[in-house]
Scaffold this motif. Structure first.
Motif, PDB file in Angstrom:
ATOM      1  N   PRO A 136      -2.006  14.679   5.908  1.00  0.00           N
ATOM      2  CA  PRO A 136      -2.318  14.603   7.109  1.00  0.00           C
ATOM      3  C   PRO A 136      -2.442  15.999   7.644  1.00  0.00           C
ATOM      4  CG  PRO A 136      -0.124  13.544   6.735  1.00  0.00           C
ATOM      5  CD  PRO A 136      -0.498  14.138   5.663  1.00  0.00           C
ATOM      6  N   ARG A 137      -3.328  16.114   8.358  1.00  0.00           N
ATOM      7  CA  ARG A 137      -3.891  17.541   9.072  1.00  0.00           C
ATOM      8  C   ARG A 137      -2.748  18.058   9.873  1.00  0.00           C
ATOM      9  NH1 ARG A 137      -8.476  20.172  10.403  1.00  0.00           N
ATOM     10  NH2 ARG A 137      -9.967  18.533   9.544  1.00  0.00           N
ATOM     11  N   MET A 138      -2.422  19.256   9.546  1.00  0.00           N
ATOM     12  CA  MET A 138      -1.336  19.967  10.218  1.00  0.00           C
ATOM     13  C   MET A 138      -1.920  20.685  11.385  1.00  0.00           C
ATOM     14  SD  MET A 138       0.830  19.209   8.034  1.00  0.00           S
ATOM     15  CE  MET A 138       2.066  20.098   8.588  1.00  0.00           C
ATOM     16  N   ALA A 139      -0.786  20.739  12.454  1.00  0.00           N
ATOM     17  CA  ALA A 139      -0.989  21.429  13.727  1.00  0.00           C
ATOM     18  C   ALA A 139      -1.412  22.608  13.769  1.00  0.00           C
ATOM     19  CB  ALA A 139       0.239  21.035  14.583  1.00  0.00           C
ATOM     20  N   GLY A 140      -1.020  23.526  12.886  1.00  0.00           N
ATOM     21  CA  GLY A 140      -1.214  25.041  12.916  1.00  0.00           C
ATOM     22  C   GLY A 140      -0.565  25.434  14.430  1.00  0.00           C
ATOM     23  N   ASP A 141      -1.475  26.342  15.059  1.00  0.00           N
ATOM     24  CA  ASP A 141      -0.873  27.063  16.251  1.00  0.00           C
ATOM     25  C   ASP A 141      -1.336  26.262  17.534  1.00  0.00           C
ATOM     26  OD1 ASP A 141      -0.383  29.339  14.710  1.00  0.00           O
ATOM     27  OD2 ASP A 141      -2.382  30.202  15.291  1.00  0.00           O
ATOM     28  N   ALA A 142      -1.979  25.270  17.526  1.00  0.00           N
ATOM     29  CA  ALA A 142      -2.264  24.222  18.515  1.00  0.00           C
ATOM     30  C   ALA A 142      -1.228  23.068  18.615  1.00  0.00           C
ATOM     31  CB  ALA A 142      -3.737  23.567  18.395  1.00  0.00           C
ATOM     32  N   GLU A 143      -1.002  22.596  19.966  1.00  0.00           N
ATOM     33  CA  GLU A 143      -0.028  21.639  20.069  1.00  0.00           C
ATOM     34  C   GLU A 143      -0.478  20.470  19.530  1.00  0.00           C
ATOM     35  OE1 GLU A 143       2.288  19.634  24.120  1.00  0.00           O
ATOM     36  OE2 GLU A 143       0.343  20.702  24.484  1.00  0.00           O
ATOM     37  N   PRO A 144       0.259  19.557  19.065  1.00  0.00           N
ATOM     38  CA  PRO A 144      -0.282  18.170  18.465  1.00  0.00           C
ATOM     39  C   PRO A 144      -1.004  17.388  19.521  1.00  0.00           C
ATOM     40  CG  PRO A 144       2.068  18.740  17.727  1.00  0.00           C
ATOM     41  CD  PRO A 144       1.642  19.703  18.783  1.00  0.00           C
ATOM     42  N   LEU A 145      -1.765  16.648  19.014  1.00  0.00           N
ATOM     43  CA  LEU A 145      -2.786  15.879  19.922  1.00  0.00           C
ATOM     44  C   LEU A 145      -1.936  14.425  20.112  1.00  0.00           C
ATOM     45  CD1 LEU A 145      -5.366  14.993  21.527  1.00  0.00           C
ATOM     46  CD2 LEU A 145      -6.136  13.745  19.141  1.00  0.00           C
ATOM     47  N   ALA A 146      -1.579  14.276  21.351  1.00  0.00           N
ATOM     48  CA  ALA A 146      -0.853  13.028  21.629  1.00  0.00           C
ATOM     49  C   ALA A 146      -1.608  11.816  21.466  1.00  0.00           C
ATOM     50  CB  ALA A 146      -0.549  13.169  23.224  1.00  0.00           C
ATOM     51  N   VAL A 147      -1.073  10.719  20.859  1.00  0.00           N
ATOM     52  CA  VAL A 147      -1.901   9.616  20.361  1.00  0.00           C
ATOM     53  C   VAL A 147      -1.018   8.381  20.603  1.00  0.00           C
ATOM     54  CG1 VAL A 147      -3.040   8.089  18.558  1.00  0.00           C
ATOM     55  CG2 VAL A 147      -3.458  10.407  18.659  1.00  0.00           C
ATOM     56  N   ARG A 170       2.797   8.406   8.713  1.00  0.00           N
ATOM     57  CA  ARG A 170       2.049   9.399   8.720  1.00  0.00           C
ATOM     58  C   ARG A 170       1.922  10.543   9.707  1.00  0.00           C
ATOM     59  NH1 ARG A 170      -2.540  10.558   5.361  1.00  0.00           N
ATOM     60  NH2 ARG A 170      -4.164  11.917   6.456  1.00  0.00           N
ATOM     61  N   TRP A 171       2.104   9.995  11.033  1.00  0.00           N
ATOM     62  CA  TRP A 171       1.907  10.687  12.515  1.00  0.00           C
ATOM     63  C   TRP A 171       3.559  10.835  13.003  1.00  0.00           C
ATOM     64  CZ3 TRP A 171      -2.549   7.319  14.545  1.00  0.00           C
ATOM     65  CH2 TRP A 171      -3.906   7.785  13.736  1.00  0.00           C
ATOM     66  N   ILE A 206      -1.295  15.194  15.055  1.00  0.00           N
ATOM     67  CA  ILE A 206      -0.910  14.294  15.802  1.00  0.00           C
ATOM     68  C   ILE A 206       0.610  13.694  16.035  1.00  0.00           C
ATOM     69  CG2 ILE A 206      -1.461  11.642  15.861  1.00  0.00           C
ATOM     70  CD1 ILE A 206      -4.143  12.191  14.692  1.00  0.00           C
ATOM     71  N   GLU A 207       0.968  13.594  17.340  1.00  0.00           N
ATOM     72  CA  GLU A 207       2.061  13.298  17.614  1.00  0.00           C
ATOM     73  C   GLU A 207       2.062  11.779  18.574  1.00  0.00           C
ATOM     74  OE1 GLU A 207       5.482  14.173  21.158  1.00  0.00           O
ATOM     75  OE2 GLU A 207       3.794  15.782  20.760  1.00  0.00           O
ATOM     76  N   LEU A 208       2.521  10.793  17.893  1.00  0.00           N
ATOM     77  CA  LEU A 208       2.858   9.653  18.545  1.00  0.00           C
ATOM     78  C   LEU A 208       3.479   9.420  19.865  1.00  0.00           C
ATOM     79  CD1 LEU A 208       3.281   6.919  15.464  1.00  0.00           C
ATOM     80  CD2 LEU A 208       1.044   7.540  17.031  1.00  0.00           C
ATOM     81  N   LEU A 225       0.769  -1.280   0.150  1.00  0.00           N
ATOM     82  CA  LEU A 225       0.145   0.270   0.106  1.00  0.00           C
ATOM     83  C   LEU A 225       1.081   1.037  -0.076  1.00  0.00           C
ATOM     84  CD1 LEU A 225      -2.651  -0.991   2.650  1.00  0.00           C
ATOM     85  CD2 LEU A 225      -3.120  -0.650   0.126  1.00  0.00           C
ATOM     86  N   GLU A 226       0.783   2.215  -0.857  1.00  0.00           N
ATOM     87  CA  GLU A 226       1.164   3.532  -0.892  1.00  0.00           C
ATOM     88  C   GLU A 226       0.495   4.582  -0.929  1.00  0.00           C
ATOM     89  OE1 GLU A 226       3.952   3.583  -3.966  1.00  0.00           O
ATOM     90  OE2 GLU A 226       4.998   1.504  -3.692  1.00  0.00           O
ATOM     91  N   LEU A 227       0.456   5.368   0.081  1.00  0.00           N
ATOM     92  CA  LEU A 227      -0.576   6.522   0.163  1.00  0.00           C
ATOM     93  C   LEU A 227      -0.244   7.447  -0.681  1.00  0.00           C
ATOM     94  CD1 LEU A 227      -1.176   6.655   4.261  1.00  0.00           C
ATOM     95  CD2 LEU A 227      -2.158   5.344   2.465  1.00  0.00           C
TER      96      LEU A 227
END
Length: 223
Positions: free
Chosen positions: A43-54, A102-103, A110-112, A35-37
């Motif tokens: 991927p959605r970019m973080a902008g001014d917000a801190e990345p969501l921890a996942v 991706r992450w 999103i930050e792993l 599979l090749e994306l």
């Protein structure tokens, strides 16, 4: 030398010489795919917000699609695995690898993390994610089935490449299940075209999964 010894020596010489009673068959080439994306949806970019921890927990694939052969759905409860066209890696390995690639890009929303509980302890929004891939196959029009063989024919056929997944998203206060699915047109029974359709469908589903994770915490999402 006895008569039987002479006969045995002749048989051995004939065998070593490559003679055989079994007619040779032309070898059928086997192919392997990944599979090749595609570039979009990105991927959605973080902008001014801190990345969501996942925290990426288990990544599993339903048994019908967990093997290496590409899978076609030929009708109700009828599935066929393509022996001659296979995945280079098992599907579960591919999905986990795609998510991690991706992450871990710079600037994504999103930050792993290794452990969501650590982020919760710091007061940081975080999601623990468990994934089951529920669909990964080419869905072919039953009206054309009789004309299809077990290998690529290049014959026109109506169908789609389908990818579906079920994800459990757990925060520090609650858990929720989401069901996501995407499909892209498949106009021929061709392994390369099926992989291209599944790659595009996988990109769509992973982008939706990303939005669901962000929405779960209200993190960086527009109201």
């Amino acid at each position: 030398m006895t008569r039987w010894s002479v006969a045995a020596l002749l048989l051995i010489a004939w065998t070593l010489g490559g003679c055989t009673l079994i007619p040779e068959r032309e070898a059928v080439d086997r192919s392997w795919f990944l599979l090749e994306l595609p570039a979009e949806p990105a991927p959605r970019m973080a902008g001014d917000a801190e990345p969501l921890a996942v925290e990426l927990g288990s990544v599993r694939v339903a048994p019908a699609y967990s093997g290496k052969g590409l899978v076609y759905r030929l009708g109700d409860h009828r599935y066929e695995s393509d022996y001659y066209n296979e995945w280079f890696l098992r599907p579960a390995e591919q999905f986990e690898q795609l998510l991690r690639e991706r992450w871990t890009r710079n600037g994504t929303a999103i930050e792993l993390v290794d452990n969501a509980a650590d982020a919760w302890a710091e007061g940081r929004p975080a999601v623990q994610l468990h994934i089951l891939v529920t669909a990964l196959y080419g869905d072919l029009d039953a009206a054309h089935l009789e004309a299809l063989s077990a290998v690529d024919t290049g014959e026109a056929v109506q169908g789609t490449g389908r990818v579906g997944l079920r994800a459990q998203l757990r925060t520090d206060t609650h858990a929720r299940l989401v069901h996501l699915e995407a499909a892209h047109t498949l106009d021929r029974r061709s392994a390369s075209r099926l992989v291209a359709a599944l790659s595009q469908a996988a990109a769509d589903v992973l982008a939706e999964l990303e939005d669901e994770a962000l929405r779960e915490t209200g993190h960086g999402m527009d109201e």
